[in-house]
Write an enzyme that holds these catalytic residues in place. Structure first.
Site, PDB file in Angstrom:
ATOM      1  N   LYS A  73       0.869  -1.188   0.000  1.00 49.98           N
ATOM      2  CA  LYS A  73       0.000   0.000   0.000  1.00 49.98           C
ATOM      3  C   LYS A  73       0.900   1.230   0.000  1.00 49.98           C
ATOM      4  CE  LYS A  73      -2.141   3.050   1.846  1.00 49.98           C
ATOM      5  NZ  LYS A  73      -1.845   4.417   1.368  1.00 49.98           N
ATOM      6  N   GLY A 122       6.660   5.211   8.199  1.00 50.99           N
ATOM      7  CA  GLY A 122       5.838   6.417   8.195  1.00 50.99           C
ATOM      8  C   GLY A 122       5.920   7.116   9.530  1.00 50.99           C
ATOM      9  N   SER A 123       4.828   7.784   9.875  1.00 51.89           N
ATOM     10  CA  SER A 123       4.860   8.661  11.052  1.00 51.89           C
ATOM     11  C   SER A 123       4.456   7.920  12.330  1.00 51.89           C
ATOM     12  CB  SER A 123       3.922   9.833  10.813  1.00 51.89           C
ATOM     13  OG  SER A 123       2.602   9.359  10.742  1.00 51.89           O
ATOM     14  N   THR A 163       0.527   7.358  12.921  1.00 60.20           N
ATOM     15  CA  THR A 163      -0.017   6.254  12.114  1.00 60.20           C
ATOM     16  C   THR A 163       0.462   4.914  12.669  1.00 60.20           C
ATOM     17  OG1 THR A 163       0.040   7.704  10.191  1.00 60.20           O
ATOM     18  CG2 THR A 163      -0.278   5.374   9.759  1.00 60.20           C
ATOM     19  N   ALA A 164       1.717   4.864  13.096  1.00 59.03           N
ATOM     20  CA  ALA A 164       2.258   3.617  13.656  1.00 59.03           C
ATOM     21  C   ALA A 164       1.433   3.167  14.863  1.00 59.03           C
ATOM     22  CB  ALA A 164       3.711   3.816  14.061  1.00 59.03           C
ATOM     23  N   GLU A 211       9.290   1.523  11.004  1.00 57.82           N
ATOM     24  CA  GLU A 211      10.389   2.469  10.730  1.00 57.82           C
ATOM     25  C   GLU A 211       9.774   3.855  10.750  1.00 57.82           C
ATOM     26  OE1 GLU A 211      13.432   1.588  10.410  1.00 57.82           O
ATOM     27  OE2 GLU A 211      13.282  -0.541   9.994  1.00 57.82           O
ATOM     28  N   CYS A 271      13.848  10.864   6.741  1.00 59.93           N
ATOM     29  CA  CYS A 271      13.675  10.455   8.142  1.00 59.93           C
ATOM     30  C   CYS A 271      14.982  10.535   8.920  1.00 59.93           C
ATOM     31  CB  CYS A 271      13.120   9.047   8.202  1.00 59.93           C
ATOM     32  SG  CYS A 271      14.150   7.843   7.351  1.00 59.93           S
ATOM     33  N   GLU A 290       9.540  16.375  14.868  1.00 57.68           N
ATOM     34  CA  GLU A 290      10.014  16.234  13.494  1.00 57.68           C
ATOM     35  C   GLU A 290       9.248  17.194  12.581  1.00 57.68           C
ATOM     36  OE1 GLU A 290       8.794  12.674  11.331  1.00 57.68           O
ATOM     37  OE2 GLU A 290      10.876  12.388  10.750  1.00 57.68           O
TER      38      GLU A 290
HETATM   39  P1  NAD Z   1       2.153   8.655   7.301  1.00 52.79           P
HETATM   40  O1  NAD Z   1       2.238   7.921   8.577  1.00 52.79           O
HETATM   41  O2  NAD Z   1       1.193   9.778   7.197  1.00 52.79           O
HETATM   42  O3  NAD Z   1       1.782   7.673   6.106  1.00 52.79           O
HETATM   43  C1  NAD Z   1       2.559   6.549   5.784  1.00 52.79           C
HETATM   44  C2  NAD Z   1       1.685   5.514   5.133  1.00 52.79           C
HETATM   45  O4  NAD Z   1       0.713   5.076   6.068  1.00 52.79           O
HETATM   46  C3  NAD Z   1       0.919   5.993   3.904  1.00 52.79           C
HETATM   47  O5  NAD Z   1       0.923   4.970   2.943  1.00 52.79           O
HETATM   48  C4  NAD Z   1      -0.478   6.187   4.448  1.00 52.79           C
HETATM   49  O6  NAD Z   1      -1.483   6.056   3.477  1.00 52.79           O
HETATM   50  C5  NAD Z   1      -0.555   5.059   5.446  1.00 52.79           C
HETATM   51  N1  NAD Z   1      -1.595   5.202   6.465  1.00 52.79           N
HETATM   52  C6  NAD Z   1      -2.141   6.335   6.957  1.00 52.79           C
HETATM   53  N2  NAD Z   1      -3.072   6.032   7.896  1.00 52.79           N
HETATM   54  C7  NAD Z   1      -3.111   4.682   7.997  1.00 52.79           C
HETATM   55  C8  NAD Z   1      -3.850   3.764   8.798  1.00 52.79           C
HETATM   56  N3  NAD Z   1      -4.742   4.172   9.684  1.00 52.79           N
HETATM   57  N4  NAD Z   1      -3.612   2.453   8.641  1.00 52.79           N
HETATM   58  C9  NAD Z   1      -2.695   2.014   7.766  1.00 52.79           C
HETATM   59  N5  NAD Z   1      -1.960   2.832   6.972  1.00 52.79           N
HETATM   60  C10 NAD Z   1      -2.166   4.154   7.095  1.00 52.79           C
HETATM   61  O7  NAD Z   1       3.622   9.117   6.975  1.00 52.79           O
HETATM   62  P2  NAD Z   1       4.108  10.002   5.763  1.00 52.79           P
HETATM   63  O8  NAD Z   1       3.698  11.415   6.026  1.00 52.79           O
HETATM   64  O9  NAD Z   1       3.704   9.358   4.480  1.00 52.79           O
HETATM   65  O10 NAD Z   1       5.684   9.844   5.881  1.00 52.79           O
HETATM   66  C11 NAD Z   1       6.476  10.686   6.634  1.00 52.79           C
HETATM   67  C12 NAD Z   1       6.916   9.992   7.899  1.00 52.79           C
HETATM   68  O11 NAD Z   1       7.597   8.791   7.585  1.00 52.79           O
HETATM   69  C13 NAD Z   1       7.909  10.816   8.683  1.00 52.79           C
HETATM   70  O12 NAD Z   1       7.606  10.746  10.047  1.00 52.79           O
HETATM   71  C14 NAD Z   1       9.230  10.136   8.397  1.00 52.79           C
HETATM   72  O13 NAD Z   1      10.221  10.329   9.366  1.00 52.79           O
HETATM   73  C15 NAD Z   1       8.813   8.714   8.305  1.00 52.79           C
HETATM   74  N6  NAD Z   1       9.815   7.954   7.567  1.00 52.79           N
HETATM   75  C16 NAD Z   1      10.574   7.040   8.243  1.00 52.79           C
HETATM   76  C17 NAD Z   1      11.563   6.322   7.586  1.00 52.79           C
HETATM   77  C18 NAD Z   1      12.395   5.306   8.312  1.00 52.79           C
HETATM   78  O14 NAD Z   1      12.937   4.442   7.662  1.00 52.79           O
HETATM   79  N7  NAD Z   1      12.535   5.370   9.621  1.00 52.79           N
HETATM   80  C19 NAD Z   1      11.766   6.532   6.233  1.00 52.79           C
HETATM   81  C20 NAD Z   1      11.000   7.471   5.573  1.00 52.79           C
HETATM   82  C21 NAD Z   1      10.010   8.161   6.259  1.00 52.79           C
END
Ligand code: NAD
Length: 487
Positions: free
Chosen positions: A181, A234-235, A238-239, A256, A289, A384
């Site tokens: 996804k 991701g963030s 969301t995690a 991550e 990130c 962040e």
């Molecule tokens: P986000 O959490 O908004 O979204 C990430 C993904 O999660 C997207 O595909 C989104 O559609 C999905 N998502 C959103 N709500 C969801 C839910 N309820 N259930 C399942 N999936 C859902 O993050 P973003 O804004 O896309 O990315 C930026 C973040 O990612 C920053 O915090 C950044 O630091 C982090 N990031 C971390 C790494 C790493 O390896 N540590 C790498 C790149 C980005």
């Protein structure tokens, strides 16, 4: 070409999901917009719980045959996918740049070749994956890696195909089937990956791609009882939602997440090198990130460091990411730009001083910013931003540097600039970080564990850590006794 195909910079991209070896359209679409000029690229299938369930069912159906496919055959197909990526580097690069606004030259020369490498690396690692048998009172212990099952992989927009394939490649190599996804702001290269994998001979249902808003389709994927692994980049908010949703089935998670990593500059450092490392933190318009967004500089060199940094940052070219001379492109989305500016304006209102930047520019661009006079417990130091916004604080002693470095809720990475190897060793031992770079930045090998501590994540990716996550490890203990004599 079907009515669902759009042409992006001359490249045909299917806007539908890829489920069970077929293109599937949703009743509704969502707009995909280019950050370069705000133009609408096309309408993408807007997934719902129905498509999520179909993708999991397809992955479940395809799992037994893929899990039973020999390691050699799985590795062969992964190499064929890498070949396909290499053949289409130009196309993948321009589509990714159009979709997420990161530099075309980086996509061409760095990112897309690494996407191919991700497949080759895990294909080769699979063939060497082994644990030496050992004995317990004459019994043999044999460790094996059994594929776990359908795996949901959820990825962000800042490095879409790169981060997706860090997960897709080891999951497929391990013998799992996948539901990918991608982020709704960058859906395109995942669709191209489905085409490439199919051309490479990956059987139907082994890789599925579902598009849509995370808030609409996410729960249906992460709470599904047939899903055996969830890997998310991701963030933090969301995690947490995903962890709650996965809890119902105790589905194992790899997370991550974000960071607020420090760059520690000691007075004994090569200052030109330190400044080079510092300016690199504007890479991808600050949407990285791992970025070392907090400069912690020893008091005695802070003024000189700042002077050289401002001079060097002033040489960066900001503009269209397709330009060969561009160093900093746009930020991903108007919402992200608003978020970035909100952080900066609140910091300035609280007393921070913008040494450079501190404001929006035309279009979706934010001026590279450095803020000083920031308090350790302030929002700008603790949260962040995910934009081209850096802070600078000073320290008087090594102990203070370490204390400031560790004083956030994150622990993804840290970068050190020092000329003293003993100091480097001492400081590194005290830092809470998944990766520490000394006098370098972003040197990354897939053999190394990658991930974060505290709120930066759970688990590690890379090498054997990825396989351990995507597999059910099994120890088989065999007695020397009790065998029928077939002699
Ligand atoms: P986000 O959490 O908004 O979204 C990430 C993904 O999660 C997207 O595909 C989104 O559609 C999905 N998502 C959103 N709500 C969801 C839910 N309820 N259930 C399942 N999936 C859902 O993050 P973003 O804004 O896309 O990315 C930026 C973040 O990612 C920053 O915090 C950044 O630091 C982090 N990031 C971390 C790494 C790493 O390896 N540590 C790498 C790149 C980005």
């Amino acid at each position: 070409m079907s009515e669902h195909t759009i042409t992006v910079a001359g490249v045909a991209v299917d806007t539908r999901h890829w489920i069970g070896g077929e293109r599937v359209a949703s009743a509704q679409t969502f707009p995909d917009v280019s950050p370069i000029d705000g133009s609408t690229i096309g309408g993408i299938s807007r997934g719902t719980a129905m498509e999520a369930a179909a993708a999991v069912a397809a992955a479940k159906a395809a799992f037994p045959a893929w899990a039973a496919t020999s390691r050699a055959e799985r590795a062969r197909i992964l190499h064929a996918i890498a070949d396909g990526v290499e053949k289409r580097i130009e196309e993948l690069a321009i589509v990714e740049t159009t979709d997420n606004g990161a530099l075309l030259r980086s996509h061409r020369r760095g990112v897309m070749p690494r996407v191919a490498h991700n497949f080759r690396f895990f294909a080769d690692w699979l063939l060497k994956l082994e644990h030496e048998d050992f004995e317990t009172r004459g019994h043999t212990n044999h460790v094996s890696w059994d594929p776990a099952g359908p795996s949901v992989l959820i990825t962000p927009w800042n490095a879409p195909l790169m981060l997706a394939t860090w997960k897709v490649a080891p999951a497929l190599a391990a013998g799992n089937t996948v539901i990918l996804k991608p982020a709704e702001w960058t859906p395109l290269t995942a669709s191209l990956l489905a085409d490439i994998a199919t051309e490479a001979g990956l059987p139907a249902g082994v890789l599925n791609v579902v598009q849509g808003y995370g808030s609409e389709i996410g729960d249906a994927l992460t709470s599904h009882p047939d899903v055996r692994r969830i890997s998310f980049t991701g963030s933090v908010p969301t995690a947490k939602r995903i962890a709650e949703s996965a809890a119902a089935n105790l589905t194992p998670l790899s997370l991550e997440l974000g960071g607020k990593s420090p760059l520690l500059v000691f007075a004994d450092a090569d200052l030109d090198l330190a400044v080079d490392l510092a300016v690199e933190q504007y890479d991808n318009a600050g949407q990285v990130c791992l970025a070392a967004t907090r400069f912690l500089v020893e008091e005695s060199v802070a003024e000189e460091f700042t002077r050289r940094f401002v001079e060097k940052a002033g040489q960066l070219t900001q503009g269209d990411p397709r330009g060969e001379a561009t160093d900093i492109g746009p930020n991903i989305h108007p919402l992200q730009l608003e978020k970035i500016d909100g952080f900066v304006q609140r910091a300035v209102a609280a007393g921070a001083r913008a040494v450079i930047g501190g404001h929006r520019k035309d279009g979706q661009y934010y001026a590279p910013t450095l803020l000083t006079a920031v308090a350790q417990d302030s929002e700008i130091v603790q949260e962040e931003v995910f934009g081209p916004v850096l802070t600078l604080q000073t320290f008087a002693t090594e102990d203070e540097a370490v204390r400031l470095a560790n004083d956030t809720r994150f622990g993804l990475a840290a970068t050190l600039a020092t000329g003293d190897p003993e100091r480097a060793e001492r400081v590194t031992a005290q830092l809470v970080a998944g990766t520490v770079w000394t006098n370098c930045f972003f040197v990354r090998d897939l053999q190394a564990p990658f991930g974060g501590s505290r709120h930066s994540g759970v688990g590690r990716e890379g090498g054997t850590w990825s396989f351990d996550f995507y597999c059910d490890l099994k120890n088989t203990v065999t007695s020397p006794n009790g065998w029928n004599n077939h002699g």
